[in-house]
Design an enzyme around this catalytic site. Sequence first.
Site, PDB file in Angstrom:
ATOM      1  N   ASN A 170      22.283   5.741  48.531  1.00 51.78           N
ATOM      2  CA  ASN A 170      23.373   6.460  49.211  1.00 51.78           C
ATOM      3  C   ASN A 170      22.781   7.414  50.239  1.00 51.78           C
ATOM      4  O   ASN A 170      21.560   7.487  50.405  1.00 51.78           O
ATOM      5  CB  ASN A 170      24.249   7.190  48.188  1.00 51.78           C
ATOM      6  CG  ASN A 170      23.423   8.153  47.364  1.00 51.78           C
ATOM      7  OD1 ASN A 170      22.862   9.095  47.885  1.00 51.78           O
ATOM      8  ND2 ASN A 170      23.319   7.894  46.067  1.00 51.78           N
ATOM      9  N   LYS A 191      32.309  16.551  32.657  1.00 50.49           N
ATOM     10  CA  LYS A 191      30.864  16.572  32.384  1.00 50.49           C
ATOM     11  C   LYS A 191      30.507  17.592  31.299  1.00 50.49           C
ATOM     12  O   LYS A 191      29.383  17.605  30.821  1.00 50.49           O
ATOM     13  CB  LYS A 191      30.088  16.936  33.657  1.00 50.49           C
ATOM     14  CG  LYS A 191      30.406  16.060  34.849  1.00 50.49           C
ATOM     15  CD  LYS A 191      29.358  15.021  35.106  1.00 50.49           C
ATOM     16  CE  LYS A 191      29.801  14.083  36.221  1.00 50.49           C
ATOM     17  NZ  LYS A 191      28.862  13.014  36.466  1.00 50.49           N
TER      18      LYS A 191
HETATM   19  N1  CTP Z   1      25.400  12.748  37.931  1.00 51.79           N
HETATM   20  C1  CTP Z   1      24.405  12.389  37.045  1.00 51.79           C
HETATM   21  N2  CTP Z   1      24.270  11.082  36.672  1.00 51.79           N
HETATM   22  C2  CTP Z   1      25.084  10.131  37.146  1.00 51.79           C
HETATM   23  C3  CTP Z   1      26.104  10.487  38.069  1.00 51.79           C
HETATM   24  C4  CTP Z   1      26.235  11.806  38.441  1.00 51.79           C
HETATM   25  O1  CTP Z   1      23.653  13.248  36.607  1.00 51.79           O
HETATM   26  N3  CTP Z   1      24.918   8.895  36.787  1.00 51.79           N
HETATM   27  C5  CTP Z   1      25.552  14.148  38.285  1.00 51.79           C
HETATM   28  C6  CTP Z   1      25.250  14.461  39.740  1.00 51.79           C
HETATM   29  O2  CTP Z   1      23.893  14.858  39.900  1.00 51.79           O
HETATM   30  C7  CTP Z   1      26.203  15.596  40.027  1.00 51.79           C
HETATM   31  C8  CTP Z   1      27.388  15.304  39.143  1.00 51.79           C
HETATM   32  O3  CTP Z   1      26.903  14.476  38.094  1.00 51.79           O
HETATM   33  O4  CTP Z   1      25.692  16.835  39.611  1.00 51.79           O
HETATM   34  C9  CTP Z   1      28.535  14.630  39.829  1.00 51.79           C
HETATM   35  O5  CTP Z   1      28.097  13.517  40.523  1.00 51.79           O
HETATM   36  P1  CTP Z   1      29.097  12.635  41.371  1.00 51.79           P
HETATM   37  O6  CTP Z   1      28.356  11.469  41.920  1.00 51.79           O
HETATM   38  O7  CTP Z   1      29.843  13.533  42.314  1.00 51.79           O
HETATM   39  O8  CTP Z   1      30.139  12.223  40.269  1.00 51.79           O
HETATM   40  P2  CTP Z   1      30.296  10.977  39.372  1.00 51.79           P
HETATM   41  O9  CTP Z   1      30.114  11.418  37.969  1.00 51.79           O
HETATM   42  O10 CTP Z   1      29.427   9.856  39.830  1.00 51.79           O
HETATM   43  O11 CTP Z   1      31.841  10.657  39.611  1.00 51.79           O
HETATM   44  P3  CTP Z   1      32.563   9.904  40.850  1.00 51.79           P
HETATM   45  O12 CTP Z   1      31.561   8.974  41.440  1.00 51.79           O
HETATM   46  O13 CTP Z   1      33.688   9.242  40.195  1.00 51.79           O
HETATM   47  O14 CTP Z   1      32.998  10.989  41.790  1.00 51.79           O
END
Ligand code: CTP
Length: 409
Positions: free
Chosen positions: A217, A354
Site C-alpha cells: 500500500n 481493537k
Molecule cells: N493493524 C494491525 N494489523 C493488521 C491491521 C491493522 O496491527 N492486520 C493496526 C494498524 O497498524 C493500525 C490499526 O490496526 O494501528 C488500524 O489499521 P487499519 O488498516 O486502519 O484498520 P483495519 O483494522 O485494517 O480495518 P479497515 O481496513 O477495515 O479499515
Amino acid sequence: MNDLAGKHLVLGLSGGIACYKAAELCRALVKAGATVQVVMSQAAEQFITPVTMQALSGRAVFTSQWDKRPSAGVDNQMPHINLSREADAILIAPASADFMAKLIHGRADDLLSLMCLARPIDRVPLIVAPAMNREMWAHPATQRNVTQLRADGTRVLDVGQGEQACGETGDGRMLEPSELLDDLLAFFTAKTLLGRRVLVSAGPTWEALDPVRGLTNRSSGKMGFAVAQAAQRAGAQVDLVAGPVALPTPRGVRRLDVSSALDMQAAVLALAEHADVFVAAAAVADWRPAQMAAHKIKKDGSGQVPLLEWVENPDILAAVAASERAKRGDLYCVGFAAESRDVLAQAQAKRLRKGVPLVVGNLGPETFGRDDNALILVDGRGHTELPRASKADLACRLVHEIAQRMALG
Ligand code: CTP
C-alpha cells in the site's frame, strides 16, 4: 522544520579540522529556527575564518576577550559576560582535547574558555562535541577529562567512528552536523517518556505473490518514523519495526526491518513483551496470497487472468492489545486509523474493535508520502484535534499526549 524556533545558541569553535563541519552545523541550526552567536578560539581561526561563520550565522563573530565592539547589544567590553547571559545553551563544536582540558581546570585565558567559566551554570547548559585523533580520544587523560566534565554538569556528546583527517581510522571524529542537530533537539525535549520502552510499527507490509510481485500500500512510514524519533527524544528506549521503506533510521532508535505482515507480527509480539508503549503506525496489508508461487507467474496466452486465493492477515494491534500485559495496564497500546472519510466515527469504532485506549485518526489519501498531516486523537473521554502540521511536530504532540495519559494511569 522550526524545532529550534525561539532558541538562542552560542556556537563555540575550538581548534580542529572538524571546524569545517561547524559551518554546516551553524547553517542547520539557523535553518531549524535558532539564532546563533559564534565565538571562536584563536586555534579555530587557523581552520576556518570568522567571515565564513559570520555569513552563515548572520551575526558578528567574537574571537577575543579584548574586543571593543558592543556584544549582545551591551557596550561594556565584556563579551564573556554578555554573550553567555542571553544563551539557551552553549555548544562547543568542535571541542578539542586541549579545550576540554582547559574546561575541567576552569582556565580562562581566551574568550571561549572565559565565557564558559563565566556562564550562569544553573541556567545556561554547556554541551561539548569532542573532535580529535583516535589516540588522543582514547588517552586516559582525555577520558579522565570527559568523566570530570560530566561530573561538572557538562553534556559531553558521543564521538563518531571512522576515517580521520590524519589517515587513521577509529573513534574521535566529531559527529556529523545532522547528528549534532538531532542531539541538540533531544537535549531541548522534555523527558516525558524517560526510562520507558516504546515499540513502534511503521510503513507498509509486502505480501509476496511470486518472487517479483506482491500486494502492498502507499504508506511511506514517515509518521511512524517521526513517532519513533519523538519518543527517543523524549527519553524512551525505542524499537522500530519497519516494513519496506527507504527512510533513514532515526538517531538512537533500534530498527528491525521486516517485509510481510507475518514477519511484522512475529517481531512485534516478541518486542511487545518488554515494551511499556506500543504505537501501531504500520499500514499492515489486510490480506496475503494463500500461497506464494516459487517462480514468476506467467501469462499462458489464453487471455485468462490467474485466479488468486487470498487469506486475511492477523491483526497485530488487536493481538497485542489482548495480551495479559496490555490488559493489566503494563502496556499502553495506540492504534492508527487511516481512513478516506468519516475519520472521527471510524476511529471511535476502531478503538472499540481493537480494544485499545487511544486511536489516532487521519485521512489517508491526504497524507500518504507527505511531510505533514492532521490528526484526531480518540480516547475513552472524547477526542482532540491536532491541526495540520509537520509529521515531526505532530509526533512530538502525540508522544506527550501518550505520556500524559500514561501518567494519569
Ligand atoms: N493493524 C494491525 N494489523 C493488521 C491491521 C491493522 O496491527 N492486520 C493496526 C494498524 O497498524 C493500525 C490499526 O490496526 O494501528 C488500524 O489499521 P487499519 O488498516 O486502519 O484498520 P483495519 O483494522 O485494517 O480495518 P479497515 O481496513 O477495515 O479499515
